[in-house]
Design a protein around this motif. Structure first.
Motif, short mmCIF file in Angstrom:
data_model
loop_
_atom_site.label_atom_id
_atom_site.label_comp_id
_atom_site.label_asym_id
_atom_site.label_seq_id
_atom_site.Cartn_x
_atom_site.Cartn_y
_atom_site.Cartn_z
N THR A 252 57.51 46.24 44.50
CA THR A 252 58.53 45.08 44.97
C THR A 252 58.23 44.13 45.87
N LYS A 253 57.46 44.35 46.99
CA LYS A 253 57.10 43.54 47.97
C LYS A 253 56.12 42.55 47.43
N GLU A 254 55.07 43.16 46.43
CA GLU A 254 54.28 42.04 45.87
C GLU A 254 54.96 41.03 45.20
N ALA A 255 56.00 41.33 44.47
CA ALA A 255 56.72 40.48 43.45
C ALA A 255 57.49 39.62 44.36
N GLN A 256 58.32 40.08 45.42
CA GLN A 256 58.98 39.25 46.38
C GLN A 256 58.11 38.06 47.02
N ASP A 257 56.80 38.50 47.25
CA ASP A 257 55.94 37.72 48.05
C ASP A 257 55.52 36.65 46.92
N LEU A 258 55.27 36.90 45.59
CA LEU A 258 54.89 35.83 44.61
C LEU A 258 56.12 34.80 44.40
N ILE A 259 57.45 35.38 44.65
CA ILE A 259 58.55 34.47 44.55
C ILE A 259 58.32 33.33 45.82
N ARG A 260 58.30 33.86 46.89
CA ARG A 260 57.97 32.77 47.76
C ARG A 260 56.84 31.90 47.83
N SER A 261 55.62 32.60 47.60
CA SER A 261 54.36 31.72 47.48
C SER A 261 54.33 30.90 46.59
N ASP A 262 54.63 31.29 45.51
CA ASP A 262 54.61 30.34 44.12
C ASP A 262 55.60 30.59 43.19
N THR A 263 56.89 29.79 43.58
CA THR A 263 57.90 30.12 42.99
C THR A 263 57.84 29.66 41.55
N LYS A 264 57.22 28.55 41.23
CA LYS A 264 57.07 27.81 39.91
C LYS A 264 56.44 29.07 39.06
N GLN A 265 55.44 29.86 39.40
CA GLN A 265 54.80 30.79 38.58
C GLN A 265 55.82 32.08 38.37
N ALA A 266 56.69 32.35 39.29
CA ALA A 266 57.64 33.36 39.37
C ALA A 266 58.54 33.09 38.19
N VAL A 267 59.37 31.56 38.34
CA VAL A 267 60.08 31.54 37.38
C VAL A 267 59.58 31.46 36.00
N GLU A 268 58.57 30.85 35.66
CA GLU A 268 57.85 31.12 34.49
C GLU A 268 57.73 32.35 33.87
N ILE A 269 57.44 33.38 34.90
CA ILE A 269 57.39 34.71 34.37
C ILE A 269 59.02 35.08 33.80
N TYR A 270 59.91 34.73 34.97
CA TYR A 270 61.21 35.33 34.55
C TYR A 270 61.62 34.77 33.21
N LYS A 271 61.44 33.41 32.79
CA LYS A 271 61.86 32.81 31.45
C LYS A 271 60.97 33.49 30.49
N GLU A 272 59.61 33.87 30.58
CA GLU A 272 58.90 34.64 29.41
C GLU A 272 59.51 36.04 29.18
N ILE A 273 59.79 36.61 30.15
CA ILE A 273 60.13 38.07 30.22
C ILE A 273 61.74 38.03 29.32
N THR A 274 62.54 37.38 30.07
CA THR A 274 63.98 37.25 29.68
C THR A 274 64.27 36.50 28.28
N GLY A 275 63.53 35.40 28.32
CA GLY A 275 64.05 34.56 27.12
C GLY A 275 64.88 33.41 27.40
N ASP A 276 65.18 33.24 28.78
CA ASP A 276 66.26 32.34 29.22
C ASP A 276 65.72 30.96 28.93
N LYS A 277 66.44 30.18 28.34
CA LYS A 277 66.41 28.82 27.70
C LYS A 277 66.39 27.64 29.00
N THR A 278 66.83 28.03 30.06
CA THR A 278 67.12 27.10 31.30
C THR A 278 65.76 26.59 31.65
N SER A 279 65.40 25.43 31.81
CA SER A 279 64.34 24.78 32.05
C SER A 279 63.71 25.08 33.39
#
Length: 336
Positions: A252-279
């Motif tokens: 959990t800590k590593e995931a939270q750290d990634l959201i802070r340090s590379d928010t764009k990568q975190a968002v891209e992972i979120y979109k890939e896993i969830t299928g969210d169509k939001t840009s």
């Protein structure tokens, strides 16, 4: 799950946990659950990058596999935990506290994952504050009476109408998962005009639903952030799998750290896993809004939440500190 049903199931729950104790042993295949929404982004990163597997191996438990299951509400998740269908939940404070209480401490938190604002949205022009809801005005929440949104609504009602009126709006609530509630608001003919929403649905509703506006937000009610997502499990599972529990914290800590340090990568992972169509750009803009980067291991605002539940008789046990309903793996954190 209605509160009466939950209370009536106490004996069944205790029996189920006692039975599971007889079979408690270290597991290599772990089933985890969550709900839809950005709140659960750390879990999407953990799934994509196999972080629990990674940290379990580092702790001397190689070969661990994880299975992630998405439920529309916390009530369905708690049912799955007690039935043995999943091992660890990632959902709201209300469900954690109620299960901790009903199982006499047999369910406890591991770590918190997020505390973004929850927002009560209405598309009814006549509803500008909590005082404007009439008897026929339906409010969508993930689980009636026991979800975090439903209980924050109770706290808001007690502040608006008087301490003894905390349940005044309970009859207005209806159970809808966040995607279904968003669809209801977007349908001008649907009877549900109000939704106690979470990101990204909050922003999507305000952008896409004609007349949608904010009635109140959880920081206004709670006086600050409130943990809406946290991992929790049975103490039987935790006792049998201490290194898995530690691996969940470390992952959990590593995931939270990634959201802070590379928010764009975190968002891209979120979109890939969830299928969210939001840009990606729109999601990044959402995360720039106030309170949207509350990714913390420590529980936030949970004792005020617990105090309300005890005062109203929902909790039979009064916790003296947040550490009462969290496992020792989290006790070094500065929670509240």
């Amino acid at each position: 799950m209605h509160l009466r049903k939950l209370a009536a199931a106490t004996l069944i729950v205790a029996t189920a946990l006692s039975a599971s104790a007889a079979h408690a042993q270290q597991k290599s295949e772990i089933a985890l659950s969550r709900q839809p929404g950005i709140f659960y982004m750390p879990s999407h990163i953990m799934e994509k990058q196999k972080l629990i597997e990674k940290h379990a191996a580092a702790l001397g438990v190689p070969g661990v596999t994880t299975k992630w299951v998405t439920f529309s509400g916390g009530g369905a998740q708690t049912d799955a935990l007690l039935a043995g269908g999943v091992d660890i939940l990632n959902t709201g404070t209300g469900n954690l506290l109620l299960l901790w209480d009903r199982t006499r401490g047999g369910v406890k938190g591991i770590v918190a994952t997020s505390a973004q604002p929850m927002t009560l949205i209405s598309r009814d022009a006549n509803i500008k504050s909590i005082r404007d809801f009439g008897p026929s005005d339906k409010i969508a929440v993930p689980t009636v009476k026991v979800s975090t949104q439903a209980i924050v609504l109770q706290i808001a009602a007690s502040e608006a109408f008087g301490a003894d009126q905390w349940s005044k709006l309970d009859a207005n609530t209806v159970q809808l998962g966040h995607p279904d509630a968003y669809a209801a608001l977007a349908n001008s003919k649907h009877e549900v005009h109000n939704h106690f929403s979470i990101p990204p649905f909050t922003f999507l509703e305000l952008k896409n639903v004609p007349g949608a506006h904010v009635v109140l937000s959880s920081p206004d009610v709670m006086g600050g952030p409130l943990s809406q997502a946290q991992f929790f499990t049975t103490t039987k599972f935790a006792d049998a799998n201490p290194k898995i529990i530690q691996a969940v914290r470390d992952a959990t800590k590593e995931a939270q750290d990634l959201i802070r340090s590379d928010t764009k990568q975190a968002v891209e992972i979120y979109k890939e896993i969830t299928g969210d169509k939001t840009s990606v750009e729109e999601l990044l803009d959402m995360l720039k809004e106030p309170g949207m980067m509350e990714w913390n291991l420590e529980p936030q605002g949970t004792m005020k939440f617990a105090a309300h539940l005890f005062k109203t008789g929902t909790l039979k046990m009064q916790p003296k500190a947040w550490t009462d309903y969290y496992l020792p793996v989290a006790h070094d954190l500065k929670g509240n």
